[in-house]
Write an enzyme that holds these catalytic residues in place. Structure first.
Site, short mmCIF file in Angstrom:
data_model
loop_
_atom_site.label_atom_id
_atom_site.label_comp_id
_atom_site.label_asym_id
_atom_site.label_seq_id
_atom_site.Cartn_x
_atom_site.Cartn_y
_atom_site.Cartn_z
N LYS A 1 0.97 -1.13 0.04
CA LYS A 1 0.03 -0.05 -0.07
C LYS A 1 0.98 1.08 -0.11
CE LYS A 1 -3.98 1.87 2.52
NZ LYS A 1 -4.77 1.62 3.81
N SER B 1 -9.66 1.72 2.79
CA SER B 1 -8.83 2.19 2.20
C SER B 1 -7.82 1.68 1.22
CB SER B 1 -7.93 3.44 2.84
OG SER B 1 -7.39 2.71 3.94
N SER C 1 -9.94 -0.65 7.10
CA SER C 1 -9.19 -0.58 5.76
C SER C 1 -8.59 -1.72 5.13
CB SER C 1 -8.40 0.56 5.75
OG SER C 1 -8.95 1.90 5.55
N1 GLN Z 1 -13.01 3.96 6.43
C1 GLN Z 1 -12.25 4.46 7.59
C2 GLN Z 1 -12.03 5.81 7.41
O1 GLN Z 1 -12.33 6.43 6.49
C3 GLN Z 1 -11.17 3.33 7.88
C4 GLN Z 1 -9.96 3.92 7.26
C5 GLN Z 1 -8.79 2.91 7.58
O2 GLN Z 1 -8.93 2.00 8.30
N2 GLN Z 1 -7.68 3.42 7.14
O3 GLN Z 1 -11.56 6.19 8.51
#
Ligand code: GLN
Length: 490
Positions: A75, A150, A174
């Protein structure tokens, strides 16, 4: 032999025993990326030359590491020495880190080969990869849908056979949510289990790095390598790492699994709910003791997360000021330079989080928001702890619905609701894994989430392995061509 259809564990065994060259396997993956990534767009950066060089070096050696020849994607919020790391943000668009994250060093130290850096929601804020400053990634199962986020690029790459495994980061879901949307396995380890040195910080009390893979055994092997103490991360736990993979087939005689009661699933997509109850029935047929859990604090988790995560983010993102690295906009004075740089460099979701967080931490609001959220967090952790006195695992759907269409969720709240089942594990610091548990009527993958006590990854892998063997989910994405159609369709 079709190398792409091998699991990571199988491919590594062939390379280690000298039956197949790492370079040959890598070349199949490079060809595959060239064939399909124009449509899927999982990668921000690929590093084929560097990867081929490493593969040849590995092939030339007799002694080979535990991940010899494993083709992995990383990532793009995990730093890689000499390879651009953007966080899918304009502010870091041309940032080339001078060092590698501990997880990358550990993977490469065991002869895994990094093939590229994957797309994400800017600074890991989002659930669809649409918040990337560059382009959205498409779900390999249906190119009109999001891969989740994400870590959407990582999940899509693994699902579409563009990598054997990928690293993601999980602050509120994410890794697990995109794993569910793309029909792959994704683990968020216990807080402190995996070093975050070199992970670009989003919310420091919640962030963990975790693997995305096509099988539970592959996930166990990657986890074994990346876990363990690192003095460069002050939150890293000094605890021994068990041999996750070699013990994966053992199972304790008595397993107690906690399920949410039906009422707790109101508002959840009906196919998601029915696949969840199918998992419950399957486990009960396998002799697992099913306990119905009542979890009043579950509802607090999402609002609590959306105060704590932006608060920490607003502080962590203060470093992008145009002074030492990253984008710098021209201006006549320092204050104006900050404003211009941050205005041009951050996308709208990142700005929203900075505003929310700054507000929640500001004097006069701190007690009402931030402090309140930290006490809600304690209530959630306490309730979870008492659940784990009765059960070994807590089981929930991973997401409230299957993958949605690109552009479908314009309202930020509807995007935040994606995290309903996942944020609890981050708030409480416990490990959670998502594994595929079936398909919706329109052929989209569904995921089930298994949560365990802190540092019980070992048990989690055993249990997930048992479930995986009985669900027999089939990833048929290898058959897609570069237009997202199956090869046998016209
Ligand atoms: N969807 C969540 C957010 O927008 C989780 C993001 C993540 O785990 N990096 O914060």
């Amino acid at each position: 032999m079709n190398y792409l259809e091998l699991s990571l564990v199988e491919a590594v065994n062939l390379v280690r025993t000298g039956q197949v060259k790492a370079e040959e396997i890598l070349q199949s993956y490079i060809d595959r990326i060239e064939e399909v990534d124009g449509d899927i767009r999982a990668f921000i950066t690929t590093v084929f030359d560097r990867a081929l060089e490493r593969a040849r070096e590995i092939d030339s050696r007799k002694e080979k590491g535990r991940l010899a020849g494993a083709v992995v994607a990383v990532k793009d919020n995990i730093v890689t020495r000499g390879v651009r790391t953007t966080c899918a943000s304009r502010i870091l668009e041309n940032f080339v880190p001078p060092y590698s994250a501990t997880v990358v060093e550990r993977l490469e130290g065991e002869d895994a080969i990094v093939v590229g850096k994957t797309n994400l929601d800017e600074f890991a804020m989002g659930s669809s990869t649409e918040n990337s400053a560059f382009f959205p990634t498409c779900n390999p199962w249906d190119l009109e849908r999001v891969p989740g986020g994400s870590s959407g690029g990582s999940a899509a790459a693994v699902a579409a056979f563009e990598a054997m495994a990928a690293l993601g980061s999980d602050t509120g879901g994410s890794v697990r949510q995109p794993a569910a949307f793309c029909g792959v396995v994704g683990l968020k380890p216990t807080y402190g289990r995996v070093s975050r040195y070199g992970l670009v910080a989003f919310a420091s009390s919640l962030d963990q790095i975790g693997p995305l893979t096509r099988t539970v055994a592959d996930c166990a092997l990657i986890s074994e390598v990346i876990s363990g103490f690192d003095r460069r991360d002050s939150t890293s736990a000094d605890m021994p790492v068990p041999n996750y993979l070699s013990e994966i087939e053992e199972l304790p005689d008595r397993i107690r699994a906690g399920f949410l009661e039906e009422a707790a699933l109101k508002g959840v997509n009906s196919e998601v709910a029915s696949s969840y109850f199918k998992v419950r029935d399957l486990l009960s047929r396998l002799g697992v003791e099913i306990v119905e859990l009542n979890f009043p604090s579950w509802e607090l988790a999402l609002p609590c997360y959306y105060v704590i995560a932006p608060s920490e983010a607003s502080s962590n993102l203060a470093r992008y000021d145009g002074v030492r690295y990253g984008l710098r906009e021209r201006a006549s004075g320092l204050a104006e330079m900050y404003v211009r740089t941050r205005t041009a460099g951050f996308g709208s979701e990142v700005k929203r989080r900075i505003l929310l967080g700054t507000f929640a931490l500001s004097s006069g609001y701190y007690d009402a928001y931030y402090l309140k959220a930290t006490s809600a967090r304690r209530v959630i952790a306490r309730e979870l702890k008492s659940a784990f006195e009765v059960v070994d695992f807590v089981i929930t759907p991973t997401t409230p619905e299957p993958a949605f269409k690109l552009g479908e969720k314009q309202d930020p709240i509807s995007m935040y609701l994606q995290d309903y089942f996942t944020v609890v594990a981050n708030l409480a610091g416990i490990p959670g894994i998502s594994i595929p548990c079936g398909l919706s009527s329109n052929g989209l993958p569904l995921g089930v989430q298994l949560l365990a006590r802190p540092f019980d990854e070992n048990k989690l892998f055993k249990f997930a392995f048992l479930l995986e063997n009985n669900i027999k989910f089939k990833n048929n994405m290898y058959g897609i061509n570069n237009r997202g159609r199956r090869k046998n369709e016209n």
